[in-house]
Design a protein around this motif. Sequence first.
Motif, PDB file in Angstrom:
ATOM      1  N   THR A  96      40.380 -18.349  12.249  1.00  0.00           N
ATOM      2  CA  THR A  96      40.448 -18.299  10.803  1.00  0.00           C
ATOM      3  C   THR A  96      41.371 -19.237  10.249  1.00  0.00           C
ATOM      4  OG1 THR A  96      39.798 -16.048  11.047  1.00  0.00           O
ATOM      5  CG2 THR A  96      40.865 -16.676   8.740  1.00  0.00           C
TER       6      THR A  96
ATOM      7  N   ALA B 141      37.344 -10.197   9.664  1.00  0.00           N
ATOM      8  CA  ALA B 141      36.739 -10.543  11.160  1.00  0.00           C
ATOM      9  C   ALA B 141      37.689  -9.999  12.144  1.00  0.00           C
ATOM     10  CB  ALA B 141      36.635 -12.150  11.363  1.00  0.00           C
ATOM     11  N   ALA B 142      38.721 -10.184  11.937  1.00  0.00           N
ATOM     12  CA  ALA B 142      40.103  -9.628  13.059  1.00  0.00           C
ATOM     13  C   ALA B 142      40.135  -8.327  13.303  1.00  0.00           C
ATOM     14  CB  ALA B 142      41.524 -10.272  12.770  1.00  0.00           C
TER      15      ALA B 142
ATOM     16  N   SER C 134      37.098  -7.549  15.119  1.00  0.00           N
ATOM     17  CA  SER C 134      37.565  -7.942  16.569  1.00  0.00           C
ATOM     18  C   SER C 134      38.412  -6.836  17.435  1.00  0.00           C
ATOM     19  CB  SER C 134      38.013  -9.174  16.625  1.00  0.00           C
ATOM     20  OG  SER C 134      38.547  -9.470  17.711  1.00  0.00           O
TER      21      SER C 134
ATOM     22  N   GLU D 145      34.012 -13.624  14.136  1.00  0.00           N
ATOM     23  CA  GLU D 145      34.578 -14.887  13.152  1.00  0.00           C
ATOM     24  C   GLU D 145      33.359 -15.537  12.715  1.00  0.00           C
ATOM     25  OE1 GLU D 145      37.311 -16.927  11.430  1.00  0.00           O
ATOM     26  OE2 GLU D 145      37.904 -15.119  12.898  1.00  0.00           O
TER      27      GLU D 145
ATOM     28  N   ASN E  13      40.956 -14.666  16.865  1.00  0.00           N
ATOM     29  CA  ASN E  13      40.427 -14.437  15.592  1.00  0.00           C
ATOM     30  C   ASN E  13      41.273 -15.045  14.514  1.00  0.00           C
ATOM     31  OD1 ASN E  13      38.700 -11.829  16.850  1.00  0.00           O
ATOM     32  ND2 ASN E  13      37.657 -13.000  15.309  1.00  0.00           N
TER      33      ASN E  13
ATOM     34  N   SER F  83      35.264 -11.667  19.776  1.00  0.00           N
ATOM     35  CA  SER F  83      35.947 -12.386  18.601  1.00  0.00           C
ATOM     36  C   SER F  83      35.189 -13.638  18.162  1.00  0.00           C
ATOM     37  CB  SER F  83      37.335 -12.834  19.271  1.00  0.00           C
ATOM     38  OG  SER F  83      37.979 -11.847  19.759  1.00  0.00           O
ATOM     39  N   SER F  84      34.675 -14.436  18.843  1.00  0.00           N
ATOM     40  CA  SER F  84      33.731 -15.463  18.231  1.00  0.00           C
ATOM     41  C   SER F  84      32.643 -14.963  17.395  1.00  0.00           C
ATOM     42  CB  SER F  84      33.192 -16.377  19.612  1.00  0.00           C
ATOM     43  OG  SER F  84      32.357 -17.079  18.957  1.00  0.00           O
TER      44      SER F  84
END
Length: 293
Positions: free
Chosen positions: A102, A84-85, A88, A234, A98, A230-231
């Motif tokens: 996490t 996810a990061a 992002s 995530e 992120n 980012s949300s």
Amino acid sequence: MDSALTTIGLPVALGIIMFGLGLDLTVNDFKRVGRHPRAAVIALVCQLLLLPAICFGLVVALDLSPLLGIGLMLLAASPGGTTAALFSHLYRGDVALNITLTAVNSLIAILTLPLITGFAIAWYDRQDDVTMPLGEVLNVFALILVPVGLGMLVRAKKPGFAQRMDKPVRIASAIILVVLILGVIAAERAHIGDYLAQIGVAAALFCAISLAVGYFVPKSLGVPGPQAISSSMEIGVHNSTLAIFVAVEVLDNTEISVPAAVYSIIMFVFAAAWGSFVSRRESAPQVQVDATV
């Protein structure tokens, strides 16, 4: 599915991925939640409450078979994945957010994952053949927290080494995830066509809704664009490795891991396309302002 893939491969895979997450973490990342609570709280509420509710609605509306329904709920209860990061970063999100989400959600999931998955098991009345033993769940999260802690220790003591290892560990994590997906598909190859027919639409819808909810809900509540991106990543990019591990090792059922394996394939495509869309959407107003100057 008692094989080297599950007894050795899955724990090693999860350990490497969690160690890689730890290499990106410092104590200050946890403190950041307190300094920037709005975006983090909104994202966590979406991930911990809204997303499982949406997933359950899909499970019921699409009338999924019990084991696949439990598997999709298990995936919804899993925290964000380490990639996810990366998504992002690629699409101009707030990577620090992120990392914090996490880490925090991985800790909260010690409680929420068995609760949500246990609810799904009870809904389908499968307590006799599928159980969620608390002891095994705690063992799983010990397997997560120990390598994360070691990664953080390495980061604190050897920051240069941690920085050099960041890319290799990310690549290794992606390779490991692919191997796990292929392992699940191979183990269920006689039924994979039926599974795709049953879970493919549900997994695609859940992924698309997760990404959209993760972006539009924070935006509607005044969260800035980079943090909304980012949300979105995530919430849309789940820790499929953890879901597969819990399905196979804790619940002792390979079929329950199929939704996570299918979702893993879909989410990379969807996250890339969605990231491109939202990054252009966020940059469009700035382009218009520059054009008028």
